[in-house]
Write a protein that holds these residues in place. Structure first.
Motif, short mmCIF file in Angstrom:
data_model
loop_
_atom_site.label_atom_id
_atom_site.label_comp_id
_atom_site.label_asym_id
_atom_site.label_seq_id
_atom_site.Cartn_x
_atom_site.Cartn_y
_atom_site.Cartn_z
N GLU A 1 0.80 -1.18 -0.02
CA GLU A 1 0.03 0.18 -0.06
C GLU A 1 1.05 1.44 0.26
N ALA A 2 2.07 1.20 -0.45
CA ALA A 2 2.79 2.36 -0.69
C ALA A 2 2.46 3.10 -2.00
N TRP A 3 1.38 3.50 -2.00
CA TRP A 3 0.69 4.26 -3.47
C TRP A 3 1.57 5.45 -3.70
N LYS A 4 2.10 6.29 -2.87
CA LYS A 4 2.74 7.60 -3.11
C LYS A 4 4.32 7.42 -2.71
N ASP A 5 4.84 6.05 -3.06
CA ASP A 5 6.26 5.91 -2.73
C ASP A 5 7.20 6.92 -3.46
N THR A 6 8.13 7.47 -2.91
CA THR A 6 9.08 8.44 -3.40
C THR A 6 10.49 7.87 -3.50
N ASN A 7 10.57 6.54 -2.97
CA ASN A 7 11.95 5.87 -3.03
C ASN A 7 12.14 5.47 -4.55
N GLY A 8 13.20 5.89 -4.96
CA GLY A 8 13.47 5.88 -6.36
C GLY A 8 13.98 4.53 -6.88
N GLU A 9 14.32 3.66 -5.83
CA GLU A 9 14.64 2.36 -6.13
C GLU A 9 13.41 1.54 -6.35
N HIS A 10 12.31 1.71 -5.85
CA HIS A 10 11.33 0.90 -5.98
C HIS A 10 10.44 1.39 -7.18
N LEU A 11 10.09 -0.06 -7.95
CA LEU A 11 9.73 0.07 -9.35
C LEU A 11 8.02 -0.28 -9.23
N TRP A 12 7.56 -0.67 -7.79
CA TRP A 12 6.16 -1.21 -7.82
C TRP A 12 5.71 -0.84 -6.27
N ALA A 13 4.25 -0.52 -6.29
CA ALA A 13 3.49 -0.68 -5.08
C ALA A 13 2.40 -1.58 -5.40
N TRP A 14 1.83 -2.16 -4.16
CA TRP A 14 0.80 -3.18 -4.34
C TRP A 14 0.28 -3.27 -2.94
#
Length: 182
Positions: A130-143
Motif C-alpha cells: 500500500e505504498a501508493w505514493k512511494d518516493t523511493n527511487g529504487e522501488h518500481l512497484w507498489a501493491w
C-alpha cells in the motif's frame, strides 16, 4: 487487488554498488528484519539450508544457523553477485529462500517468484504494501497484500503465514507485508 508501476530511470547497476545494511535505517525497518527472522526461524523446523540472494549484509539468513547458508546480492562482496534473476539459476534446491525487500525493485517480480519455486521448499517474503505514493527511487512497484499473494500463487506458492508491520507509527514511510509461503 491493486498494484501500481512507477516510472523510474536508475538502473540496478547504478543503485546497488554496495550491499544494503538494514542497521542504517530506522526503528520500523529494524523491527521488520527481526519479525522476518522470527517467522523464518519458526517455520524452519527440520530445515538445513537457506538461500538469500538479495541479502544485503546477510543478517536474516545468517541468524538461522543452518548447516548450509547461501548468500548473494547484486552488489559485489559475495561469491554469488549480480541480478537475482541470474544468481537463482546458480543454486541447488534449498529448504528456505529469503526474499526480503527485493521484489519491489524488480522489473518482473512475478517471474522471479516463478524462478524461485523449483529452488525452494518454503519462501519468506517481505515487501512494502500500500505504498501508493512511494518516493523511493529504487522501488518500481507498489501493491496491496492481495496482489502480492496473487503473484505468489500464480508462481506456485501457497500462503502459510502473513504478518504486517506499520512503520509509519515511527514516522517512517512503509507498511510492510511479511509472508511465509510453501
Amino acid at each position: 487487488m491493486k498494484h501500481k508501476t512507477f516510472n523510474r530511470t536508475s538502473t540496478a547497476q547504478e543503485l546497488y554498488v554496495t550491499p544494503h545494511d538494514h542497521k542504517i535505517y530506522g526503528h520500523g525497518h529494524h523491527l521488520r528484519v527481526e519479525i522476518t527472522k522470527v517467522l523464518a526461524h519458526a517455520n524452519s523446523l527440520g530445515m538445513h539450508s537457506v538461500a538469500d540472494l538479495s541479502c544485503g549484509n546477510g543478517h536474516i539468513a545468517k541468524s538461522l544457523g543452518f548447516e548450509r547458508t547461501i548468500l548473494g546480492d547484486y552488489a559485489p562482496g559475495y561469491r554469488l553477485h549480480g541480478p537475482i534473476e541470474e544468481t537463482i539459476e546458480q543454486i541447488d534446491h534449498v529448504d528456505l529462500f529469503i526474499c526480503s525487500e527485493t521484489i519491489e525493485h524488480l522489473v518482473a517480480p512475478g517471474a522471479v517468484l516463478v524462478q524461485i519455486r523449483p529452488k525452494a521448499t518454503k519462501l519468506v517474503l517481505s515487501t512494502p504494501i500500500e505504498a501508493w505514493k512511494d518516493t523511493n527511487g529504487e522501488h518500481l512497484w507498489a501493491w496491496d497484500r492481495e496482489y502480492v499473494e496473487s503473484m505468489a500463487e500464480i508462481a506456485g506458492w501457497t500462503p502459510e503465514v502473513f504478518a504486517s508491520l506499520d512503520s509509519r507509527v515511527f514516522g517512517e514511510p512503509y507498511l510492510y507485508g511479511i509472508w511465509v509461503f510453501h
